[in-house]
Design an enzyme around this catalytic site. Sequence first.
Site, PDB file in Angstrom:
ATOM      1  N   TRP A 131       0.824  -1.212   0.000  1.00  0.00           N
ATOM      2  CA  TRP A 131       0.000   0.000   0.000  1.00  0.00           C
ATOM      3  C   TRP A 131       0.854   1.257   0.000  1.00  0.00           C
ATOM      4  CZ3 TRP A 131      -4.321  -0.343  -2.132  1.00  0.00           C
ATOM      5  CH2 TRP A 131      -5.141  -1.466  -1.978  1.00  0.00           C
TER       6      TRP A 131
ATOM      7  N   ASP B  57      -1.572   6.690   5.982  1.00  0.00           N
ATOM      8  CA  ASP B  57      -2.663   5.882   5.425  1.00  0.00           C
ATOM      9  C   ASP B  57      -3.059   4.859   6.491  1.00  0.00           C
ATOM     10  OD1 ASP B  57      -4.332   4.109   4.184  1.00  0.00           O
ATOM     11  OD2 ASP B  57      -2.908   3.517   2.611  1.00  0.00           O
TER      12      ASP B  57
ATOM     13  N   LYS C  98     -12.430  -1.287   6.121  1.00  0.00           N
ATOM     14  CA  LYS C  98     -11.779  -2.216   7.045  1.00  0.00           C
ATOM     15  C   LYS C  98     -12.297  -2.032   8.467  1.00  0.00           C
ATOM     16  CE  LYS C  98      -8.855  -2.716   3.459  1.00  0.00           C
ATOM     17  NZ  LYS C  98      -8.043  -1.866   2.591  1.00  0.00           N
TER      18      LYS C  98
END
Length: 362
Positions: A103, A174, A198
């Site tokens: 990511w 993030d 999530k």
Amino acid sequence: MTQAVFNFCAGPAMLPASVMKQAQAEMLDWQGQGVSVMEMSHRSKPYMQMAAEAEQDLRDLMAIPSNYKVLFLHGGGRGQFAGIPLNLSRSADSADYLLSGQWSRGALAEGEKYLHCKVAGEPNLIDGKVALPPQSALNINPDAAYFHYCPNETIEGVEFSYIPDAGHVPVVADMSSTILSQPLDVSRFGVIYAGAQKNIGPSGLSVVIVREDLIGNARQETPSILDYGLAVKHDSMYNTPPTYAWYLAGLVFKWLKSNGGLTEMAKVNRAKADTLYRFIDGSDFYRNNVDDNCRSKMNVPFQLADDNLDSKFLELSDAAGLKALKGHRIVGGMRASIYNAMPLSGVQALVDFMADFEKKFG
Ligand SMILES: *Cc1c(COP(=O)(O)O)cnc(C)c1O
């Protein structure tokens, strides 16, 4: 009785059962309005009230200081991969990106479209296990427009045990797969962002928490829906927000508040992760390839001694009600995502299944 199902999907992930039940109960008639919350104007009074309350609940949960704005935007986590450079830099600037997995790499690749990006650090191997760089190994450029990192890498299952210090350079994080999992000192960050699917709610929403002095400097070409200044000016309703996702996020925030907030979440999450890692470490049949100090409490990848057994493991675990354990193809093997909504009993059920599987096939 139907058997209990535990959903270990990395995202979109399971939501608390009581939240889903409430959403179901008020699906067709929200607050006596006679229509669903997803069928009403975001500018109607009841919706705006709900939206403001969701923001306040999030502020309470995370103890967000008053000099930070909270935005509810479109575009998930990746939307902010572009939103960050467009709002925080000029094309002649450079930014630091700490690489820790897929990511943060993705964020860097997107950032490179907009400015010069430097790598501030990378993972290494300690005794064959993946480890994250310590603060002392970071290469931080004092002139960077911002410093970006991903505190929890969802795919590799690595998590930073510290918040990097970048001096006066704003730290951008993030937090898609770790937000709300434990108390956090928000004042250490310039921007925190997270795709919702999530630990917050359904996909499509991203929550952005941004320090006020970083707002209002978006590049001229910034798409309006990514412009923090416009979002603030219009209370995140410059265009139609993802109204249903915002509503569900609000229910999740209330669920968190009534369950002891982030301090309690941190305890339960610690217990869940410890249960699973302890079992894996005590077995010769399963292994986890991450250094002890960098193991994620949210995403636990593990491998079987013989990967020819992977498909059998997935078939039988699925039949036992343990869903979505297939690991990301980059890492292979299995991955158990154990976000806030996963109860300890779910992790215990997984461990029991793993022990049983090892007995039969190990
Ligand atoms: C899932 C995830 C993303 C991507 O989110 P999208 O909403 O699909 O754009 C980004 N970063 C992290 C850490 C994630 O876990």
